[in-house]
Write an enzyme that holds these catalytic residues in place. Structure first.
Site, PDB file in Angstrom:
ATOM      1  NE  ARG A  23      -4.174  -1.499   0.099  1.00  0.00           N
ATOM      2  CZ  ARG A  23      -5.496  -1.561   0.658  1.00  0.00           C
ATOM      3  NH1 ARG A  23      -5.610  -0.855   1.848  1.00  0.00           N
ATOM      4  NH2 ARG A  23      -6.175  -2.544   0.377  1.00  0.00           N
ATOM      5  CE1 TYR A  75     -12.863  -8.065   1.509  1.00  0.00           C
ATOM      6  CE2 TYR A  75     -10.971  -9.674   0.806  1.00  0.00           C
ATOM      7  CZ  TYR A  75     -11.658  -8.459   1.559  1.00  0.00           C
ATOM      8  OH  TYR A  75     -10.783  -7.841   2.555  1.00  0.00           O
ATOM      9  NE  ARG A 134      -7.683   5.173   2.117  1.00  0.00           N
ATOM     10  CZ  ARG A 134      -8.465   4.344   2.854  1.00  0.00           C
ATOM     11  NH1 ARG A 134      -9.753   4.701   3.101  1.00  0.00           N
ATOM     12  NH2 ARG A 134      -8.228   3.156   2.936  1.00  0.00           N
ATOM     13  CG  ASP A 172      -8.893  -3.869  -4.504  1.00  0.00           C
ATOM     14  OD1 ASP A 172      -8.466  -3.041  -3.595  1.00  0.00           O
ATOM     15  OD2 ASP A 172      -9.526  -4.858  -4.219  1.00  0.00           O
ATOM     16  NE  ARG A 200     -10.492   8.465  -2.303  1.00  0.00           N
ATOM     17  CZ  ARG A 200     -10.938   8.179  -1.238  1.00  0.00           C
ATOM     18  NH1 ARG A 200     -10.971   6.896  -1.077  1.00  0.00           N
ATOM     19  NH2 ARG A 200     -11.137   8.793  -0.305  1.00  0.00           N
TER      20      ARG A 200
HETATM   21  O1  CP3 Z   1       0.073  -1.764  -2.470  1.00  0.00           O
HETATM   22  C1  CP3 Z   1      -0.278  -0.845  -3.270  1.00  0.00           C
HETATM   23  O2  CP3 Z   1       0.023   0.236  -3.328  1.00  0.00           O
HETATM   24  C2  CP3 Z   1      -1.059  -1.460  -4.549  1.00  0.00           C
HETATM   25  C3  CP3 Z   1      -2.424  -1.172  -4.460  1.00  0.00           C
HETATM   26  C4  CP3 Z   1      -3.251  -2.034  -3.733  1.00  0.00           C
HETATM   27  C5  CP3 Z   1      -4.642  -1.723  -3.490  1.00  0.00           C
HETATM   28  N1  CP3 Z   1      -5.276  -3.163  -2.977  1.00  0.00           N
HETATM   29  C6  CP3 Z   1      -5.133  -0.475  -3.557  1.00  0.00           C
HETATM   30  C7  CP3 Z   1      -6.407   0.018  -2.531  1.00  0.00           C
HETATM   31  C8  CP3 Z   1      -3.318  -3.458  -3.588  1.00  0.00           C
HETATM   32  C9  CP3 Z   1      -1.948  -4.457  -3.731  1.00  0.00           C
HETATM   33  C10 CP3 Z   1      -4.389  -3.818  -2.837  1.00  0.00           C
HETATM   34  C11 CP3 Z   1      -4.652  -5.304  -2.578  1.00  0.00           C
HETATM   35  C12 CP3 Z   1      -5.987  -5.454  -1.516  1.00  0.00           C
HETATM   36  N2  CP3 Z   1      -7.228  -5.203  -1.649  1.00  0.00           N
HETATM   37  C13 CP3 Z   1      -6.098  -6.608  -0.705  1.00  0.00           C
HETATM   38  C14 CP3 Z   1      -4.705  -7.418  -0.262  1.00  0.00           C
HETATM   39  C15 CP3 Z   1      -3.864  -6.748   0.355  1.00  0.00           C
HETATM   40  C16 CP3 Z   1      -4.139  -6.443   2.030  1.00  0.00           C
HETATM   41  O3  CP3 Z   1      -4.309  -5.328   2.131  1.00  0.00           O
HETATM   42  O4  CP3 Z   1      -4.122  -7.252   2.559  1.00  0.00           O
HETATM   43  C17 CP3 Z   1      -7.410  -6.512  -0.153  1.00  0.00           C
HETATM   44  C18 CP3 Z   1      -7.651  -7.463   1.366  1.00  0.00           C
HETATM   45  C19 CP3 Z   1      -7.958  -5.611  -0.751  1.00  0.00           C
HETATM   46  C20 CP3 Z   1      -9.481  -5.327  -0.547  1.00  0.00           C
HETATM   47  C21 CP3 Z   1      -9.565  -4.100  -0.421  1.00  0.00           C
HETATM   48  N3  CP3 Z   1      -9.543  -2.909  -1.248  1.00  0.00           N
HETATM   49  C22 CP3 Z   1     -10.212  -3.361   0.835  1.00  0.00           C
HETATM   50  C23 CP3 Z   1     -10.414  -4.144   2.131  1.00  0.00           C
HETATM   51  C24 CP3 Z   1     -10.194  -2.089   0.769  1.00  0.00           C
HETATM   52  C25 CP3 Z   1     -10.839  -1.318   1.705  1.00  0.00           C
HETATM   53  C26 CP3 Z   1      -9.584  -0.922   2.662  1.00  0.00           C
HETATM   54  C27 CP3 Z   1      -9.405   0.564   3.041  1.00  0.00           C
HETATM   55  O5  CP3 Z   1      -8.405   0.887   3.440  1.00  0.00           O
HETATM   56  O6  CP3 Z   1     -10.540   1.316   2.990  1.00  0.00           O
HETATM   57  C28 CP3 Z   1      -9.842  -1.784  -0.680  1.00  0.00           C
HETATM   58  C29 CP3 Z   1      -9.824  -0.601  -1.192  1.00  0.00           C
HETATM   59  C30 CP3 Z   1      -8.523  -0.070  -1.728  1.00  0.00           C
HETATM   60  N4  CP3 Z   1      -7.494  -0.859  -2.381  1.00  0.00           N
HETATM   61  C31 CP3 Z   1      -7.698   1.204  -1.366  1.00  0.00           C
HETATM   62  C32 CP3 Z   1      -6.628   1.347  -1.955  1.00  0.00           C
HETATM   63  C33 CP3 Z   1      -5.625   2.391  -1.969  1.00  0.00           C
HETATM   64  C34 CP3 Z   1      -8.490   2.555  -0.522  1.00  0.00           C
HETATM   65  C35 CP3 Z   1      -9.248   3.167  -1.543  1.00  0.00           C
HETATM   66  C36 CP3 Z   1      -9.399   4.375  -1.173  1.00  0.00           C
HETATM   67  O7  CP3 Z   1      -8.795   5.139  -1.753  1.00  0.00           O
HETATM   68  O8  CP3 Z   1     -10.626   4.721  -0.552  1.00  0.00           O
END
Ligand code: CP3
Length: 353
Positions: free
Chosen positions: A28, A155, A32, A78, A41
């Site tokens: 990540r 999911y 944000r 994602d 965004r």
């Molecule tokens: O690492 C990076 O910079 C690459 C981008 C990346 C995202 N999601 C962007 C994202 C990666 C590698 C993921 C993988 C992902 N997505 C996982 C596995 C990694 C982990 O964290 O265990 C999982 C479980 C998800 C599912 C997911 N996507 C969730 C649970 C959420 C909400 C979490 C939150 O913080 O709100 C997302 C959304 C998401 N994916 C965001 C980002 C930057 C936040 C979205 C936003 O900008 O609001």
């Protein structure tokens, strides 16, 4: 597309070859906590609009690299793009995380699932990979990624996040044959997805088994590990190193070391010294600083980074070879970008030889 790679520390470390200093990237790293990410965004209107527009996905992938001398880029996307392409209807509810409009509710729905076509339904991901590779111009390698079959099934069955993953575990218990058919379909999709990302330009591939650690040992060995192994084995011929990251995978490290993956990503519930000893040089290790250490002050962060580097070396016969520095899980939105700069600097400076 075949620019020479100027910084190949990550790929060398994943192959357990000598490097001038330990490579570092952060799960990540685009997100944000960066004001420029929040601005992109906002302009895009939503997270999904950003992820589905290759130019914007490329822009946010590159943002952390403009600030910090990280040793890899990770595709901005994602893990839930794959079930979305399978027709489940992904959307994000502000403050609640991901939701599916049509979660899997019956065995008939499981049996109707098909592997999506990578160059049509998921073309936006491949276009983003191609664009990022062009824009990176060989500065650092690009990591592609996917969710693990078990984590994606979580999911797809729950319809979103869950505290106890009760629905998906009930399916595994009560309809194990249907669960295995679901995991098999997802596994085929993951293999196709990662192969397509590699064909589009991804130079290393990471599988996120974020929820594998919620399974007890017997269920992990039945419902997660075999599918991870199948993916690692299927991707072996590609020539791109495969990293299997698992939150809470410490009890399963011995099995993961022989899964066929090139590297295993671990969280902070195990010391790298212990993990490296058990590994005995078979694969590379990635990790594993507790992300919450980034809330510390700069001196505390530097001390924690050194402790992680030294822990790996202590378990690896005094050598830093085969270590990719990372956090044990992803960064949080309230983290201070200046602290990331401190962390990256310390990893490079302290591990320099
Ligand atoms: O690492 C990076 O910079 C690459 C981008 C990346 C995202 N999601 C962007 C994202 C990666 C590698 C993921 C993988 C992902 N997505 C996982 C596995 C990694 C982990 O964290 O265990 C999982 C479980 C998800 C599912 C997911 N996507 C969730 C649970 C959420 C909400 C979490 C939150 O913080 O709100 C997302 C959304 C998401 N994916 C965001 C980002 C930057 C936040 C979205 C936003 O900008 O609001």
């Amino acid at each position: 597309m075949t620019q020479p790679l100027h910084n190949d520390r990550l790929l060398r470390a994943l192959r357990r070859e000598p490097v001038d200093c330990t490579p570092v990237w952060l799960m990540r790293q685009a997100g944000r906590y960066l004001p420029e990410y929040r601005a992109t965004r906002k302009a895009a209107g939503s997270f999904l609009a950003m992820a589905k527009t290759p130019e914007l996905a490329c822009e946010v992938t590159l943002q952390p690299l403009r600030r910090f001398p990280l040793d890899a880029a990770i595709l901005f996307s994602d893990i839930l793009t794959v079930p979305d392409a399978m027709g489940l209807g992904l959307h994000f509810v502000e403050g609640e995380g991901p939701k599916f409009e049509r979660p899997l509710r019956s065995v008939a729905e499981i049996d109707a699932l098909a592997v999506p076509d990578m160059e049509t339904e998921l073309r936006y991901v491949m276009d983003a990979v191609r664009l990022i590779r062009r824009e990176l111009d060989g500065r650092v390698p690009l990591i592609g990624f996917s969710g693990s079959p078990w984590t994606l099934a979580c999911y797809m069955v729950e319809g979103g996040g869950s505290k106890d993953w009760g629905k998906v575990k009930a399916l595994a218990l009560n309809e194990p044959a249907a669960m295995h058919r679901l995991l098999t379909t997802i596994t085929e999709a993951v293999i196709a997805y990662l192969s397509a990302q590699h064909a589009a330009g991804a130079q290393a591939l990471q599988v996120f088994d974020t929820w594998g650690g919620t399974l007890g040992p017997a269920m992990y060995r039945e419902f997660s590990l075999p599918y991870l192994t199948r993916i690692a084995t299927a991707l072996k011929g590609l020539g791109a190193p495969v990293i299997l990251f698992g939150k809470g995978n410490a009890p399963h490290l011995d099995a993961l070391f022989t899964s066929g993956a090139d590297a295993i990503g671990v969280d902070w519930t195990v010391t790298l010294e212990d993990a490296a000893r058990r590994n005995a040089g078979r694969v590379a290790l990635q990790g594993n600083m507790d992300p919450a250490m980034l809330y510390g002050n700069p001196e505390a962060i530097r001390a924690q980074a050194r402790a992680v580097l030294d822990s790996y070396a202590a378990g690896n016969g005094g050598s830093r070879e085969g270590h990719v520095f990372n956090l044990g899980h992803g960064m949080s939105p309230d983290m201070n970008p200046d602290h990331v700069a401190v962390l990256v600097d310390e990893v490079h400076a302290y591990s320099k030889r």
